[in-house]
Design a protein around this motif. Structure first.
Motif, PDB file in Angstrom:
ATOM      1  N   THR A 154      10.046 -69.325 -73.688  1.00  0.00           N
ATOM      2  CA  THR A 154      11.008 -70.541 -73.547  1.00  0.00           C
ATOM      3  C   THR A 154      10.100 -71.822 -73.263  1.00  0.00           C
ATOM      4  OG1 THR A 154      12.304 -68.904 -72.384  1.00  0.00           O
ATOM      5  CG2 THR A 154      12.717 -71.404 -71.913  1.00  0.00           C
ATOM      6  N   VAL A 155      10.700 -72.748 -74.368  1.00  0.00           N
ATOM      7  CA  VAL A 155      10.176 -74.018 -74.313  1.00  0.00           C
ATOM      8  C   VAL A 155      11.110 -75.054 -73.252  1.00  0.00           C
ATOM      9  CG1 VAL A 155       9.399 -76.081 -75.377  1.00  0.00           C
ATOM     10  CG2 VAL A 155       9.249 -73.591 -76.547  1.00  0.00           C
ATOM     11  N   GLN A 156      10.529 -75.673 -72.173  1.00  0.00           N
ATOM     12  CA  GLN A 156      11.384 -76.192 -71.274  1.00  0.00           C
ATOM     13  C   GLN A 156      11.273 -77.714 -71.887  1.00  0.00           C
ATOM     14  OE1 GLN A 156      10.191 -75.258 -67.645  1.00  0.00           O
ATOM     15  NE2 GLN A 156      11.375 -73.231 -67.488  1.00  0.00           N
ATOM     16  N   VAL A 157      12.305 -78.445 -72.184  1.00  0.00           N
ATOM     17  CA  VAL A 157      12.444 -79.716 -72.827  1.00  0.00           C
ATOM     18  C   VAL A 157      13.037 -80.552 -71.922  1.00  0.00           C
ATOM     19  CG1 VAL A 157      12.889 -80.992 -74.884  1.00  0.00           C
ATOM     20  CG2 VAL A 157      11.929 -78.906 -75.224  1.00  0.00           C
ATOM     21  N   LYS A 158      12.533 -81.892 -71.654  1.00  0.00           N
ATOM     22  CA  LYS A 158      13.227 -83.021 -70.857  1.00  0.00           C
ATOM     23  C   LYS A 158      13.540 -84.057 -71.629  1.00  0.00           C
ATOM     24  CE  LYS A 158      12.711 -85.919 -66.643  1.00  0.00           C
ATOM     25  NZ  LYS A 158      12.030 -86.200 -65.693  1.00  0.00           N
ATOM     26  N   GLU A 159      14.834 -84.442 -71.913  1.00  0.00           N
ATOM     27  CA  GLU A 159      15.250 -85.679 -72.522  1.00  0.00           C
ATOM     28  C   GLU A 159      15.615 -86.630 -71.537  1.00  0.00           C
ATOM     29  OE1 GLU A 159      18.535 -85.042 -75.270  1.00  0.00           O
ATOM     30  OE2 GLU A 159      17.302 -83.791 -76.565  1.00  0.00           O
ATOM     31  N   GLN A 202      12.419 -69.886 -77.865  1.00  0.00           N
ATOM     32  CA  GLN A 202      13.846 -70.442 -77.337  1.00  0.00           C
ATOM     33  C   GLN A 202      13.620 -71.698 -76.586  1.00  0.00           C
ATOM     34  OE1 GLN A 202      16.071 -67.489 -75.722  1.00  0.00           O
ATOM     35  NE2 GLN A 202      14.779 -67.263 -74.025  1.00  0.00           N
ATOM     36  N   PHE A 203      14.415 -72.590 -76.857  1.00  0.00           N
ATOM     37  CA  PHE A 203      14.449 -73.968 -76.246  1.00  0.00           C
ATOM     38  C   PHE A 203      15.432 -74.085 -75.000  1.00  0.00           C
ATOM     39  CE2 PHE A 203      12.553 -74.296 -80.162  1.00  0.00           C
ATOM     40  CZ  PHE A 203      11.433 -75.094 -79.954  1.00  0.00           C
ATOM     41  N   GLU A 204      15.111 -74.678 -73.982  1.00  0.00           N
ATOM     42  CA  GLU A 204      15.967 -75.067 -72.838  1.00  0.00           C
ATOM     43  C   GLU A 204      15.716 -76.541 -72.622  1.00  0.00           C
ATOM     44  OE1 GLU A 204      14.861 -73.531 -68.656  1.00  0.00           O
ATOM     45  OE2 GLU A 204      15.920 -71.923 -69.599  1.00  0.00           O
ATOM     46  N   THR A 205      16.788 -77.292 -72.653  1.00  0.00           N
ATOM     47  CA  THR A 205      16.887 -78.685 -72.646  1.00  0.00           C
ATOM     48  C   THR A 205      17.651 -79.266 -71.324  1.00  0.00           C
ATOM     49  OG1 THR A 205      16.674 -78.804 -74.848  1.00  0.00           O
ATOM     50  CG2 THR A 205      17.198 -80.949 -73.788  1.00  0.00           C
ATOM     51  N   THR A 206      16.737 -80.128 -70.494  1.00  0.00           N
ATOM     52  CA  THR A 206      17.643 -80.826 -69.677  1.00  0.00           C
ATOM     53  C   THR A 206      17.741 -82.335 -69.953  1.00  0.00           C
ATOM     54  OG1 THR A 206      15.544 -81.103 -68.451  1.00  0.00           O
ATOM     55  CG2 THR A 206      16.797 -79.246 -67.668  1.00  0.00           C
ATOM     56  N   LYS A 207      18.507 -83.047 -69.365  1.00  0.00           N
ATOM     57  CA  LYS A 207      18.860 -84.469 -69.830  1.00  0.00           C
ATOM     58  C   LYS A 207      18.993 -85.182 -68.477  1.00  0.00           C
ATOM     59  CE  LYS A 207      21.323 -83.337 -74.228  1.00  0.00           C
ATOM     60  NZ  LYS A 207      22.023 -83.700 -75.037  1.00  0.00           N
ATOM     61  N   GLU A 208      18.312 -86.348 -68.630  1.00  0.00           N
ATOM     62  CA  GLU A 208      18.405 -87.218 -67.498  1.00  0.00           C
ATOM     63  C   GLU A 208      18.644 -88.801 -67.961  1.00  0.00           C
ATOM     64  OE1 GLU A 208      14.512 -88.529 -64.918  1.00  0.00           O
ATOM     65  OE2 GLU A 208      14.973 -86.536 -64.497  1.00  0.00           O
ATOM     66  N   VAL A 209      19.349 -89.482 -66.961  1.00  0.00           N
ATOM     67  CA  VAL A 209      19.412 -90.879 -67.257  1.00  0.00           C
ATOM     68  C   VAL A 209      18.574 -91.632 -66.418  1.00  0.00           C
ATOM     69  CG1 VAL A 209      21.077 -92.762 -67.382  1.00  0.00           C
ATOM     70  CG2 VAL A 209      21.543 -90.352 -68.459  1.00  0.00           C
ATOM     71  N   THR A 210      17.777 -92.468 -66.760  1.00  0.00           N
ATOM     72  CA  THR A 210      17.349 -93.494 -66.043  1.00  0.00           C
ATOM     73  C   THR A 210      17.930 -94.593 -65.510  1.00  0.00           C
ATOM     74  OG1 THR A 210      15.105 -92.896 -66.943  1.00  0.00           O
ATOM     75  CG2 THR A 210      14.881 -95.035 -65.535  1.00  0.00           C
TER      76      THR A 210
END
Length: 85
Positions: free
Chosen positions: A36-41, A71-79
Motif C-alpha cells: 500500500t502506497v500512502q500518498v499525501k496531496e 495499491q494507492f491510498e491518498t489523503t488530501k490536505e489544504v494548507t
C-alpha cells in the motif's frame, strides 16, 4: 536503475494553474499479498500566496522489485494561510 532488481513508483497531480500544490509518497506498507502506497496531496488555501505559473507536482521513488499487488491510498490536505489585513 536496474529494472531486474528494482521498480519505480510515481504519483502525479496533473497540471495546476498555480504553485502551492504538492504530492508526496509518505510511506509504503507491505502486507502478505500487497503493497500500500500512502500518498499525501497538499493544496493551497484561499489566502495563500502562490506562484502564478503552471505547476505539475510529482514524486518518484524506487523500491526493490516485487510481485505483490500495489495499491494507492491518498489523503488530501489544504494548507490554510492567514487572511490578509
Amino acid at each position: 536503475i536496474d529494472f531486474s532488481k528494482e521498480i519505480v513508483i510515481a504519483v502525479f497531480m496533473g497540471t495546476k494553474a498555480t504553485g502551492g500544490y504538492n504530492i508526496e509518497i509518505k510511506k509504503i506498507v507491505a502486507s502478505d499479498n500487497d503493497l500500500t502506497v500512502q500518498v499525501k496531496e497538499t493544496s493551497p488555501g484561499q489566502y495563500c500566496a502562490v506562484t502564478m505559473a503552471l505547476s505539475q507536482p510529482y514524486h518518484i521513488v524506487k523500491i526493490t522489485k516485487t510481485e505483490k499487488k500495489i495499491q494507492f491510498e491518498t489523503t488530501k490536505e489544504v494548507t490554510e494561510c492567514s487572511v490578509p489585513q
